[in-house]
Design an enzyme around this catalytic site. Structure first.
Site, PDB file in Angstrom:
ATOM      1  N   ASN A 163       0.875  -1.167   0.000  1.00 35.67           N
ATOM      2  CA  ASN A 163       0.000   0.000   0.000  1.00 35.67           C
ATOM      3  C   ASN A 163       0.913   1.218   0.000  1.00 35.67           C
ATOM      4  O   ASN A 163       1.351   1.679   1.056  1.00 35.67           O
ATOM      5  CB  ASN A 163      -0.911  -0.012   1.229  1.00 35.67           C
ATOM      6  N   ARG A 206      -2.751  -1.849  -3.409  1.00 35.93           N
ATOM      7  CA  ARG A 206      -3.857  -0.906  -3.338  1.00 35.93           C
ATOM      8  C   ARG A 206      -3.661   0.119  -4.446  1.00 35.93           C
ATOM      9  O   ARG A 206      -2.600   0.735  -4.562  1.00 35.93           O
ATOM     10  CB  ARG A 206      -3.879  -0.186  -1.993  1.00 35.93           C
ATOM     11  N   HIS A 248     -12.049   4.644  -0.692  1.00 33.23           N
ATOM     12  CA  HIS A 248     -11.940   3.853   0.539  1.00 33.23           C
ATOM     13  C   HIS A 248     -12.703   2.534   0.441  1.00 33.23           C
ATOM     14  O   HIS A 248     -13.106   1.951   1.448  1.00 33.23           O
ATOM     15  CB  HIS A 248     -12.428   4.654   1.763  1.00 33.23           C
ATOM     16  N   ARG A 302      -7.170  18.008   3.070  1.00 34.46           N
ATOM     17  CA  ARG A 302      -8.094  18.261   1.966  1.00 34.46           C
ATOM     18  C   ARG A 302      -9.351  18.948   2.478  1.00 34.46           C
ATOM     19  O   ARG A 302      -9.834  18.665   3.567  1.00 34.46           O
ATOM     20  CB  ARG A 302      -8.449  16.949   1.273  1.00 34.46           C
ATOM     21  N   GLU A 343      -7.452  -3.192   5.359  1.00 36.14           N
ATOM     22  CA  GLU A 343      -7.400  -3.159   3.897  1.00 36.14           C
ATOM     23  C   GLU A 343      -6.407  -4.170   3.342  1.00 36.14           C
ATOM     24  O   GLU A 343      -6.626  -4.749   2.266  1.00 36.14           O
ATOM     25  CB  GLU A 343      -7.032  -1.741   3.436  1.00 36.14           C
TER      26      GLU A 343
END
Length: 394
Positions: free
Chosen positions: A9, A93, A181, A241, A379
């Site tokens: 990842n 990922r 996500h 963000r 994940e």
């Protein structure tokens, strides 16, 4: 000889990795991270039992070492420490799969080319995801690599949930709400029955709250709507963000402030969010420990926006049976969970303060008509399973 898969990842400042035995629902043999990418890389790893692995041999690394260099060092280290285990595949990922990829896929030159065209839609993530893939291709060109997409989980949404109110030809060319996500949401969806029983198939909103943050409304454990859209910039306020923003602000910055596209991208992706509002930090833990009123305002804005978005997602579901908090902030900040849920009392949400402060798995009170859970996401496990399945189907 046993087989293993490597999960990577790769982010802008770190590379998370894990080594899994080949097979479904396996427990990782090793989990690790390369922190400080681009400034002072540091390798660390632990075994399945939680004991630290000595990685002191990976020192004196060039501070400017890029992703490809660091992945090369990692592969060399694994080669020396994997014993009789054979590396059979690498799973990655990849944040954006666009319209073309609705499931994990074995990467070849054509796939890589398509993914490179999506870099501008996820500029903080996609370049680094692909850099790791290119590094493996160069070092071990025959090793199968599987791309697992954060956008795939949301392809179950109906057309209305994906459309912007733009001219039809723009929607037809792919300017749509994709959502992100998805690997985290897929993980939570897979374990919901263990915690909610039959209600797992009901109306559930999962709040993935971290430096990047979004929410997903699920029914029958499938995505119905989500807060992020065309890019990973939309929706909730995040670490750096801004989240949802009146598009007129961008026009104003261009026309009245003379800012160009690069300057606006830097502003919205790197200088806004918790960092911009607080002028202190993008880290929620730092803000919670600060006495500065700007830090408090940033936290309160984060929670106000999150509660507002959650309320909107309830409309897409037609009601609410459960809320799940996950990811770094969602799993660890009792204050954030409380401030969000305090604004949801009208939906039947009632927290148990002791359970919330203790980060229990279930934090709703017996009076709450809505189950509220705190569940860890994984994940890497989702990527490992998808990699095993995809390679087996070749």
């Amino acid at each position: 000889m046993s087989d293993v898969v490597l999960v990577l990842n790769a982010g802008s400042s770190s590379i998370k990795f894990a080594v899994y035995p080949s097979g479904a629902n396996a427990v990782p043999l090793i989990r690790g991270k390369v922190a400080g990418v681009g400034r002072d890389p540091v390798f660390s790893a632990i075994r399945a039992d939680g004991t630290a692995i000595d990685m002191s041999m990976l020192t004196n690394i060039d501070v400017a070492a890029d992703h490809e260099t660091l992945v090369s060092l990692l592969l060399d280290w694994l080669e020396q420490h994997r014993g009789d285990r054979r590396l059979v595949a690498v799973g990655h990922r990849v944040v954006h799969g666009g319209r073309g990829f609705s499931r994990p896929v074995v990467v070849d030159d054509a796939v890589l080319s398509q993914l490179e065209h999506l870099i501008q839609l996820a500029p903080l993530h996609q370049p680094h995801n692909l850099a790791a893939i290119r590094a493996i291709s160069r070092l071990q060109p025959t090793l199968p690599q599987v791309a697992c997409f954060d956008t795939s989980f949301h392809r179950t949404q109906d057309r209305l949930a994906q459309l912007f109110a733009l001219p039809r030809d723009m929607s037809d060319e792919g300017i749509l709400r994709y959502g992100f996500h998805g690997l985290s949401y897929e993980c939570i969806a897979s374990i919901l029955p263990d915690h909610l029983g039959e209600r797992a198939e009901g109306r559930v909103i999962v709040a993935h709250l971290g430096n990047g943050a979004s929410m997903c409304a699920m029914k029958n454990r499938q995505s119905v709507a989500t807060s992020m859209g065309f890019t990973a910039l939309d929706g909730l306020l995040m670490g750096r963000r801004c989240g949802a923003l009146d598009a007129g602000v961008v026009l104003y910055l261009m026309q009245s402030k003379g800012m160009n596209a690069t300057e606006i991208e830097t502003l919205l992706y790197r200088r806004s969010g918790l960092l911009g509002v607080s002028a202190i930090s993008n880290n929620m833990r730092d803000l919670e420990q600060s006495d500065d009123p700007r830090a408090r305002e940033a936290i309160e804005l984060f929670c106000f926006r999150a509660a507002s978005v959650l309320g909107g997602l309830v409309t897409a579901l037609g009601g609410l049976d459960a809320i799940v908090f996950t990811a770094g902030i969602g799993e660890n900040s009792a204050q954030v969970r409380r401030l969000i849920c305090d604004r949801l009392v009208h939906l039947g949400v009632d927290l148990d303060p002791r359970c919330n402060d203790g980060n229990s798995l279930r934090i709703s009170s017996v009076r709450s008509s809505v189950d509220v859970l705190v569940l860890p996401t994984d994940e890497e496990a989702v990527i490992a399973n998808a990699t095993n399945e995809t390679v087996a189907l070749r």
